[in-house]
Design a protein around this motif. Structure first.
Motif, PDB file in Angstrom:
ATOM      1  N   PHE A   1       0.799  -1.221   0.000  1.00 47.72           N
ATOM      2  CA  PHE A   1       0.000   0.000   0.000  1.00 47.72           C
ATOM      3  C   PHE A   1       0.835   1.277   0.000  1.00 47.72           C
ATOM      4  CE2 PHE A   1      -3.311  -2.948   0.930  1.00 47.72           C
ATOM      5  CZ  PHE A   1      -4.458  -2.354   0.440  1.00 47.72           C
ATOM      6  N   LEU A   2       1.962   1.257   0.689  1.00 46.67           N
ATOM      7  CA  LEU A   2       2.738   2.491   0.779  1.00 46.67           C
ATOM      8  C   LEU A   2       3.276   2.974  -0.569  1.00 46.67           C
ATOM      9  CD1 LEU A   2       4.549   2.325   4.223  1.00 46.67           C
ATOM     10  CD2 LEU A   2       2.293   3.184   3.636  1.00 46.67           C
ATOM     11  N   PRO A   3       3.721   2.054  -1.447  1.00 47.48           N
ATOM     12  CA  PRO A   3       4.141   2.550  -2.766  1.00 47.48           C
ATOM     13  C   PRO A   3       3.024   3.285  -3.507  1.00 47.48           C
ATOM     14  CG  PRO A   3       4.978   0.348  -2.440  1.00 47.48           C
ATOM     15  CD  PRO A   3       4.056   0.629  -1.284  1.00 47.48           C
ATOM     16  N   ALA A   4       1.771   2.883  -3.231  1.00 45.17           N
ATOM     17  CA  ALA A   4       0.650   3.574  -3.877  1.00 45.17           C
ATOM     18  C   ALA A   4       0.456   4.975  -3.305  1.00 45.17           C
ATOM     19  CB  ALA A   4      -0.628   2.762  -3.700  1.00 45.17           C
ATOM     20  N   ILE A   5       0.838   5.151  -2.051  1.00 43.87           N
ATOM     21  CA  ILE A   5       0.687   6.473  -1.431  1.00 43.87           C
ATOM     22  C   ILE A   5       1.723   7.451  -1.972  1.00 43.87           C
ATOM     23  CG2 ILE A   5       0.786   7.720   0.788  1.00 43.87           C
ATOM     24  CD1 ILE A   5      -1.238   5.821   1.482  1.00 43.87           C
ATOM     25  N   THR A   6       2.947   6.978  -2.166  1.00 44.93           N
ATOM     26  CA  THR A   6       4.014   7.896  -2.571  1.00 44.93           C
ATOM     27  C   THR A   6       4.206   7.980  -4.074  1.00 44.93           C
ATOM     28  OG1 THR A   6       5.570   6.081  -2.256  1.00 44.93           O
ATOM     29  CG2 THR A   6       5.403   7.697  -0.477  1.00 44.93           C
ATOM     30  N   MET A   7       3.540   7.108  -4.829  1.00 48.11           N
ATOM     31  CA  MET A   7       3.854   7.037  -6.262  1.00 48.11           C
ATOM     32  C   MET A   7       3.683   8.384  -6.967  1.00 48.11           C
ATOM     33  SD  MET A   7       0.648   4.863  -7.752  1.00 48.11           S
ATOM     34  CE  MET A   7      -1.039   5.446  -7.614  1.00 48.11           C
TER      35      MET A   7
ATOM     36  N   PHE B   1       5.405   3.380  -8.938  1.00 50.53           N
ATOM     37  CA  PHE B   1       4.836   2.359  -8.048  1.00 50.53           C
ATOM     38  C   PHE B   1       5.557   1.030  -8.218  1.00 50.53           C
ATOM     39  CE2 PHE B   1       1.935  -1.198  -7.373  1.00 50.53           C
ATOM     40  CZ  PHE B   1       1.492  -0.952  -6.075  1.00 50.53           C
ATOM     41  N   ALA B   2       5.707   0.619  -9.472  1.00 52.76           N
ATOM     42  CA  ALA B   2       6.306  -0.687  -9.745  1.00 52.76           C
ATOM     43  C   ALA B   2       7.756  -0.738  -9.282  1.00 52.76           C
ATOM     44  CB  ALA B   2       6.213  -0.998 -11.242  1.00 52.76           C
ATOM     45  N   VAL B   3       8.505   0.305  -9.586  1.00 49.25           N
ATOM     46  CA  VAL B   3       9.917   0.321  -9.198  1.00 49.25           C
ATOM     47  C   VAL B   3      10.042   0.333  -7.675  1.00 49.25           C
ATOM     48  CG1 VAL B   3      12.028   1.702  -9.234  1.00 49.25           C
ATOM     49  CG2 VAL B   3      10.709   1.400 -11.325  1.00 49.25           C
ATOM     50  N   ASN B   4       9.199   1.117  -7.037  1.00 51.31           N
ATOM     51  CA  ASN B   4       9.218   1.200  -5.581  1.00 51.31           C
ATOM     52  C   ASN B   4       8.901  -0.157  -4.961  1.00 51.31           C
ATOM     53  OD1 ASN B   4       9.242   2.143  -2.999  1.00 51.31           O
ATOM     54  ND2 ASN B   4       7.359   3.317  -3.162  1.00 51.31           N
ATOM     55  N   LEU B   5       7.894  -0.803  -5.503  1.00 53.87           N
ATOM     56  CA  LEU B   5       7.508  -2.123  -4.986  1.00 53.87           C
ATOM     57  C   LEU B   5       8.671  -3.105  -5.161  1.00 53.87           C
ATOM     58  CD1 LEU B   5       5.159  -3.673  -3.734  1.00 53.87           C
ATOM     59  CD2 LEU B   5       4.445  -4.328  -6.031  1.00 53.87           C
ATOM     60  N   GLY B   6       9.341  -3.019  -6.317  1.00 47.80           N
ATOM     61  CA  GLY B   6      10.487  -3.884  -6.570  1.00 47.80           C
ATOM     62  C   GLY B   6      11.584  -3.666  -5.534  1.00 47.80           C
ATOM     63  N   ILE B   7      11.892  -2.389  -5.272  1.00 52.25           N
ATOM     64  CA  ILE B   7      12.939  -2.074  -4.291  1.00 52.25           C
ATOM     65  C   ILE B   7      12.535  -2.588  -2.908  1.00 52.25           C
ATOM     66  CG2 ILE B   7      14.088  -0.181  -3.082  1.00 52.25           C
ATOM     67  CD1 ILE B   7      14.010   1.365  -5.722  1.00 52.25           C
ATOM     68  N   MET B   8      11.271  -2.386  -2.561  1.00 49.79           N
ATOM     69  CA  MET B   8      10.787  -2.840  -1.265  1.00 49.79           C
ATOM     70  C   MET B   8      10.922  -4.356  -1.140  1.00 49.79           C
ATOM     71  SD  MET B   8      10.197  -0.133   0.270  1.00 49.79           S
ATOM     72  CE  MET B   8      10.000  -1.090   1.748  1.00 49.79           C
ATOM     73  N   MET B   9      10.577  -5.059  -2.211  1.00 44.79           N
ATOM     74  CA  MET B   9      10.671  -6.515  -2.209  1.00 44.79           C
ATOM     75  C   MET B   9      12.113  -6.948  -1.943  1.00 44.79           C
ATOM     76  SD  MET B   9       7.824  -8.158  -3.046  1.00 44.79           S
ATOM     77  CE  MET B   9       6.292  -8.033  -3.922  1.00 44.79           C
ATOM     78  N   ILE B  10      13.050  -6.263  -2.613  1.00 40.14           N
ATOM     79  CA  ILE B  10      14.456  -6.632  -2.473  1.00 40.14           C
ATOM     80  C   ILE B  10      14.911  -6.472  -1.018  1.00 40.14           C
ATOM     81  CG2 ILE B  10      16.815  -5.983  -3.103  1.00 40.14           C
ATOM     82  CD1 ILE B  10      15.656  -5.286  -5.904  1.00 40.14           C
ATOM     83  N   ILE B  11      14.637  -5.296  -0.426  1.00 38.95           N
ATOM     84  CA  ILE B  11      15.133  -5.113   0.940  1.00 38.95           C
ATOM     85  C   ILE B  11      14.299  -5.914   1.944  1.00 38.95           C
ATOM     86  CG2 ILE B  11      16.246  -2.879   0.539  1.00 38.95           C
ATOM     87  CD1 ILE B  11      13.855  -1.553   1.835  1.00 38.95           C
ATOM     88  N   TRP B  12      13.139  -6.340   1.507  1.00 39.09           N
ATOM     89  CA  TRP B  12      12.269  -7.142   2.367  1.00 39.09           C
ATOM     90  C   TRP B  12      12.770  -8.583   2.444  1.00 39.09           C
ATOM     91  CZ3 TRP B  12       8.233  -4.194   4.167  1.00 39.09           C
ATOM     92  CH2 TRP B  12       7.265  -4.838   4.941  1.00 39.09           C
ATOM     93  N   PHE B  13      13.195  -9.092   1.288  1.00 42.36           N
ATOM     94  CA  PHE B  13      13.553 -10.509   1.215  1.00 42.36           C
ATOM     95  C   PHE B  13      15.052 -10.743   1.180  1.00 42.36           C
ATOM     96  CE2 PHE B  13       9.210 -10.456  -0.588  1.00 42.36           C
ATOM     97  CZ  PHE B  13       8.619 -11.203   0.414  1.00 42.36           C
ATOM     98  N   VAL B  14      15.838  -9.699   1.367  1.00 39.59           N
ATOM     99  CA  VAL B  14      17.296  -9.854   1.317  1.00 39.59           C
ATOM    100  C   VAL B  14      17.732 -10.870   2.361  1.00 39.59           C
ATOM    101  CG1 VAL B  14      17.882  -7.986   2.930  1.00 39.59           C
ATOM    102  CG2 VAL B  14      19.453  -8.563   1.107  1.00 39.59           C
ATOM    103  N   GLN B  15      16.953 -11.040   3.376  1.00 37.15           N
ATOM    104  CA  GLN B  15      17.180 -12.002   4.445  1.00 37.15           C
ATOM    105  C   GLN B  15      17.225 -13.427   3.903  1.00 37.15           C
ATOM    106  OE1 GLN B  15      13.308 -12.422   5.958  1.00 37.15           O
ATOM    107  NE2 GLN B  15      13.932 -13.201   7.931  1.00 37.15           N
TER     108      GLN B  15
END
Lengths: 342, 249
Positions: B70-76, B172-186
């Motif tokens: 949802f947050l990427p949709a807020i800042t897009m 939105f898409a790029v932001n979501l991609g970046i979020m996914m990366i730092i989310w799953f880097v674990q």
């Protein structure tokens, strides 16, 4: 107020503005005249601190546009070519927002003042999205006037306005131009003629002429013409007029009308009239034909060397291709460079 | 400061005019409410067999995941929209510094999400009324503090990404991609060995959600606070750079 020296701006490999130098004094309306894509908008954007130049120096009110950008922006009112408006805000809220960004202490009063100036006081509560193009243009102008700027930069200020509004906006610009500096761009030549104390004609990034509209006209006119209309036949009249000292040639002769090319700087109207009348022909009309600013403009912008591909269809194709060029640096329009990287 | 506030408050007000923001808020609350309801239903059903009392975590845990989308949709639209409408020219020729613009935009989005977070308090309050002897308030406070910090960092990344584009959907898409990366880097770092080298340690440190786990369990750690604040600051700095480079193009 505005000092520009050797200003150059490249967009990648394309040079939009090429070493231009000019200045504008306080209490002067300076016109920027040129075809689309000539570099007018780019120059204005540099002067408003929107983008830095590639080379050269520009100063507004003594402040450098790069190093003291904020100081420059405080003193400049700017109406961009595509009027930037938040369509989902009301006119009042929009202007209040801009006034707040400029830290105006009496923001609401100033908003009321500028709304009055542009005659939109009864639309203050309406959404900008519901306004006509002309009204939006006026909201943009109101925004530029909010902080009573020392320098007003207007990119095609009368575009989209109806004739009555054009007259109003022009008189407004003239009023402002009496005390402050106004730099306006236009491709309406009569507008430049009416409004500007001085005109810069710019083409392909170069300044090709700079003078007052009247002087430009006089200087560039080269030869002047006299048109006359007579009753009945004009046979033999051409030869007769050719003999008048100062007449260079008969440029055009049709039934009832003759156009003469005469030496510039000499008023031959009396001589011509006398010749006609003494030949027993009734003279109906006699008027000097000056080279209009349009003609000068076309002459100047065409004299520039052009790449062969453009030169082929220079007459009607030039302006069209120039329009496409210009769109490249109009933000917010279809194919702006900002969108290309998407 | 004044410019930041002017920009932030306009941005905040705009959310209440824009249908997108309403749709996002509505969806967010509906999904959250539905998850809450089904959790409560489970708890009530099994109450006869085991003494299970749901904690505030049943509210917070789905929120963390929902924010990812949802947050990427807020800042897009934050800066991309300004670019598209041409109003960027207005802001960049107003006497406002680039960083003030970026921080103002971020603050406006942040205030909107804080409002949304405030609304979600109805769930802990309802939960508090339903379980005996009430919910663990320490867990509630640390959970929400962590959320506020995490949301701040995510929004900062979103605003920075938005500065790069003039198309909201791309942002939105790029932001979501970046979020996914730092989310799953674990996932990359923990599949190796738990006592991995420096690289693994860095990757583990970078993981965005890992730093939230402590808050989630009721611990307020300085490292985690510093992590989220640095991500926020770094993203806002990069956002300012992106706006500045726009001028050169």
């Amino acid at each position: 107020m505005i000092e520009v020296e050797g200003l150059t701006k490249d967009y990648g490999a394309r040079r939009a503005v090429d070493h231009i130098t000019f200045d504008a004094r306080s209490g002067e309306v300076l016109g920027f005249l040129g075809p689309n894509g000539a570099g007018k908008t780019t120059t204005m954007r540099i002067l408003t601190g929107y983008m830095p130049p590639t080379a050269g120096v520009a100063k507004v009110a003594g402040f450098d546009v790069v190093d003291q950008s904020i100081e420059v922006r405080r003193r400049v009112g700017y109406l961009p070519e595509t009027v930037p408006l938040y369509t989902d805000m009301t006119v009042f809220d929009y202007l209040k927002f801009m006034a707040d960004l400029r830290h105006l202490s009496n923001a609401e009063d100033r908003v009321d003042d500028v709304l009055e100036i542009v005659h939109l006081e009864n639309r203050a509560g309406g959404y900008i999205g519901n306004l006509s193009k002309g009204m939006r243009q006026r909201v943009g102008l109101a925004q530029a006037l909010l902080h009573q700027p020392e320098v007003l930069i207007l990119d095609e200020p009368t575009i989209g306005l109806d004739p009555a509004q054009i007259i109003e906006v022009r008189s407004l610009i003239r009023d402002i131009g009496r005390e402050r500096t106004v730099l306006l761009s236009t491709h309406i030549l009569s507008e430049a003629q009416q409004l500007c104390d001085r005109v810069l004609i710019i083409n392909k990034g170069h300044i090709v002429a700079e003078d007052s509209p009247e002087r430009l006209q006089a200087r560039l006119a080269g030869a002047q013409r006299i048109a006359l209309r007579v009753q009945g036949d004009t046979d033999g009249l051409g030869a007769l007029l050719n003999a008048v000292p100062g007449v260079l040639s008969v440029a055009d002769q049709r039934d009832g009308s003759v156009e003469l090319e005469v030496q510039p700087g000499r008023d031959l109207r009396a001589d011509v009239a006398r010749t006609v009348v003494s030949a027993g022909i009734d003279l109906l009309e006699l008027r000097p034909v000056g080279l209009s600013l349009e003609d000068i403009f076309m002459q100047l912008t065409r004299e520039e060397p052009e790449p062969p591909s453009v030169a082929e269809d220079a007459d009607d194709g030039e302006l069209l291709s120039a329009v496409e060029d210009a769109d490249e640096f109009v933000s917010g329009e279809g194919q702006s460079p900002e969108e290309n990287e998407d | 400061m004044r410019n930041i506030w002017t920009i932030a408050s306009r941005e905040y007000k705009q959310f209440f005019i824009s249908p997108v923001a309403y749709a996002v808020a509505f969806l967010f609350l509906v999904v959250l409410g539905w998850i809450f309801f089904s959790n409560m239903l489970t708890a009530i059903t099994y109450a006869a067999y085991q003494s299970y009392a749901p904690t505030v975590q049943i509210v917070i845990s789905p929120m963390v995941t929902l924010f990812l989308f949802f947050l990427p949709a807020i800042t897009m639209g934050a800066l991309a929209q300004e670019q598209r409408m041409g109003t960027m020219e207005l802001l960049l020729t107003a006497p406002v510094k680039d960083w003030e613009l970026v921080v103002g935009k971020w603050l406006g989005c942040f205030m909107f999400v804080l409002t949304l977070l405030a609304v979600t308090w109805v769930f802990p309050i309802a939960l508090n009324a339903m379980v005996e002897p009430g919910i663990d308030q320490g867990l509630l406070l640390s959970g929400y503090l962590g959320l506020v910090l995490m949301v701040g960092a995510m929004l900062a990344i979103g605003v920075a990404v938005s500065a790069l584009f003039s198309n909201q959907l791309v942002a939105f898409a790029v932001n979501l991609g970046i979020m996914m990366i730092i989310w799953f880097v674990q996932a990359v770092s923990t599949t190796g060995s738990a006592t991995g080298g420096l690289g693994d340690k860095i990757l583990t440190y970078l993981n965005f959600v890992d730093h939230y786990v402590d808050f989630y369990q009721g611990l307020i750690g300085v490292t985690n606070i510093v992590y989220y604040l640095s991500v926020t600051a770094l993203a806002l700095f990069l956002g300012t750079m992106f706006v500045e480079t726009r001028r050169w193009r």
